[in-house]
Design an enzyme around this catalytic site. Sequence first.
Site, PDB file in Angstrom:
ATOM      1  N   GLU A   1       6.633   6.676   9.784  1.00  0.00           N
ATOM      2  CA  GLU A   1       6.396   5.488  10.590  1.00  0.00           C
ATOM      3  C   GLU A   1       7.410   4.411  10.197  1.00  0.00           C
ATOM      4  O   GLU A   1       7.447   3.989   9.041  1.00  0.00           O
ATOM      5  CB  GLU A   1       4.970   4.996  10.330  1.00  0.00           C
ATOM      6  CG  GLU A   1       4.551   3.901  11.259  1.00  0.00           C
ATOM      7  CD  GLU A   1       3.110   3.454  10.997  1.00  0.00           C
ATOM      8  OE1 GLU A   1       2.709   3.420   9.831  1.00  0.00           O
ATOM      9  OE2 GLU A   1       2.421   3.132  11.974  1.00  0.00           O
TER      10      GLU A   1
ATOM     11  N   CYS B   1       0.845   0.066  15.414  1.00  0.00           N
ATOM     12  CA  CYS B   1       0.448   1.365  14.869  1.00  0.00           C
ATOM     13  C   CYS B   1       0.541   2.463  15.926  1.00  0.00           C
ATOM     14  O   CYS B   1       0.856   3.600  15.625  1.00  0.00           O
ATOM     15  CB  CYS B   1      -0.956   1.287  14.320  1.00  0.00           C
ATOM     16  SG  CYS B   1      -2.076   0.480  15.458  1.00  0.00           S
TER      17      CYS B   1
ATOM     18  N   GLU C   1      -8.571   2.660  10.486  1.00  0.00           N
ATOM     19  CA  GLU C   1      -7.554   2.695  11.545  1.00  0.00           C
ATOM     20  C   GLU C   1      -6.211   2.634  10.833  1.00  0.00           C
ATOM     21  O   GLU C   1      -5.863   1.596  10.276  1.00  0.00           O
ATOM     22  CB  GLU C   1      -7.677   1.470  12.459  1.00  0.00           C
ATOM     23  CG  GLU C   1      -9.003   1.325  13.147  1.00  0.00           C
ATOM     24  CD  GLU C   1      -9.108   2.156  14.399  1.00  0.00           C
ATOM     25  OE1 GLU C   1      -8.151   2.897  14.711  1.00  0.00           O
ATOM     26  OE2 GLU C   1     -10.152   2.077  15.051  1.00  0.00           O
TER      27      GLU C   1
ATOM     28  N   LYS D   1     -10.891 -10.032   5.170  1.00  0.00           N
ATOM     29  CA  LYS D   1      -9.692 -10.335   4.368  1.00  0.00           C
ATOM     30  C   LYS D   1      -8.470 -10.147   5.264  1.00  0.00           C
ATOM     31  O   LYS D   1      -8.076  -9.031   5.570  1.00  0.00           O
ATOM     32  CB  LYS D   1      -9.635  -9.365   3.183  1.00  0.00           C
ATOM     33  CG  LYS D   1      -8.906  -9.891   1.971  1.00  0.00           C
ATOM     34  CD  LYS D   1      -7.426 -10.118   2.141  1.00  0.00           C
ATOM     35  CE  LYS D   1      -6.545  -8.934   1.885  1.00  0.00           C
ATOM     36  NZ  LYS D   1      -5.109  -9.254   2.058  1.00  0.00           N
TER      37      LYS D   1
END
Length: 503
Positions: free
Chosen positions: A407, A310, A276, A202
């Site tokens: 983040e 990331c 992850e 997906k």
Amino acid sequence: MAKHVEKAKVESAAPELQFGGVWKYEPAPESTDHFTIAPRYELFVGGQFVKPKSGEYFATIDPATEKPLSEVALAGDKDVDAAVKAGQKAFPAWKALSGEDRARFLFRIARILLERAREFACVETLDNGKPIKETRDVDVPLAAQHFFYHAGWADKLDLLFPGQRPEPLGVVGQVIPWNFPLLMAAWKIAPALAAGNTVVLKPAETSPLTALRLCEVFQQAGLPPGVVNVITGDGGTGAALVRHPGLAKVAFTGSTEVGKEIQRAVAGRNVELTLELGGKAAHLVFEDAALDQAVEGVVRGIFFNQGHVCCAGSRLLVQESVHELFVDKLRRRMSRIRVGNPMDKNTDMGAIHSKPQLQRIRELVAAGVDEGAVLHQAPCELPQKGFWFAPSMFTGVAMSHRIAREEIFGPVLSVLTFRTPEEAVEKANNTSYGLSAGIWTDKGARILWLAERMQAGVVWNNTFNRFDAASPFGGFKESGFGREGGRQGMRAYVRLRGGLLPG
Ligand code: NAP
Ligand code: MG
């Protein structure tokens, strides 16, 4: 289709591109590198592009212009079910194939991907907003490398797990984010197939085009129907996929928040999981480092891919003695970053991927200013249309500030200082994340001392944001678990039975 046909070529793309209702391109006369973006894409299930049972479609846009590129099928529960069933049907024959034969398919996919590299680079840049320089030099070649590298393991699983009888798991559900759409697809699909699993992938809602184009490559390579199925859709599609009882494993890359939801969704089921997730990497610069090289590393660490990375080096920790000098060098270097048309091969930084992402960046930058940090922004003229943010740096940041803890996932660097290596380690590890870290120093012994103490899955030394399919990647703490790439990455796609049978 005719109405919507576009032609493009990477190298001379910039000046001729006109972003209109549909983008139009006149290729250079000598060019043979044409490609089209169809007005509509269907789901890829059982080796065919099929209309969604949901009957629904959604648009994907070019974030540099906000113009629609195409519309894409939205997979509902029944579509998810059909894709998982296609994976289940294909599994026994794919599993029974020799490793050598599976490797042949992976090599073929890698080669076709490289043959079609320019087209993939263009489509990725248009759909994602990242500069063509990066899709051309990083995303596409690295995606091909993942297929090449994992093809190499397909017939060597017995060597990889000696005496342990590795077996594939079954149908793997894979959900990926928008920041490296093609690369993440390759990164997930290649090891799964090499080990003999089948896949339902997906892609992210806002960047589905290259994963769908990869399905054309699978067809070209003659990959047996159902071995890879790609279902486009939104978060609901992802949620339906991870809930499906036909999966043997879920592999997810994305936010920590959704990662936790997925953990809950698979809890109590016999489903393997790798996650992850996010990061807030510390990038350490010591006074004895080659400072000009470190500046380049720091710029790459935070402005590569607009900071939508990331493992971005978003917390710069500079030794106090060189702080002023280093910030000054950085500021000067930042003023030379070329921000603009992602299809221009000279562009260093492209568009922010989406409106919500731009809003999030703006919100966190405003919080940084409110909390008393000092904002430095590179002087640059940003286009009127599309989603843009100037390369930015905060000095005077405290560990308690939101910009030091959360983040941002954008081109925003937070600069802090340290005096001793011990203080550097303490500050670097003072975060809920643990994906990556970087160290710039001239002393080898110090690198080893620091790397041992850094709570991060990847530690770069005198470099940053370098990736290789042979190198395991993954996080500590809230950055997730499981590794992708390298021998460790293969482990996540096999079940080990133990014991050798006689004969
Ligand atoms: P996200 O919102 O978590 O989305 C990731 C994927 O999950 C998308 O395909 C998304 O679909 C889907 N999704 C959303 N809700 C879901 C649910 N409840 N169940 C199953 N799937 C669901 O993350 P993102 O905004 O795309 O990406 C940014 C984040 O990813 C950052 O935090 C970044 O650090 C992290 N990231 C980590 C790595 C790594 O390797 N560690 C790499 C890249 C990115 P939609 O697109 O439709 O929402
Ligand atoms: Mg898009």
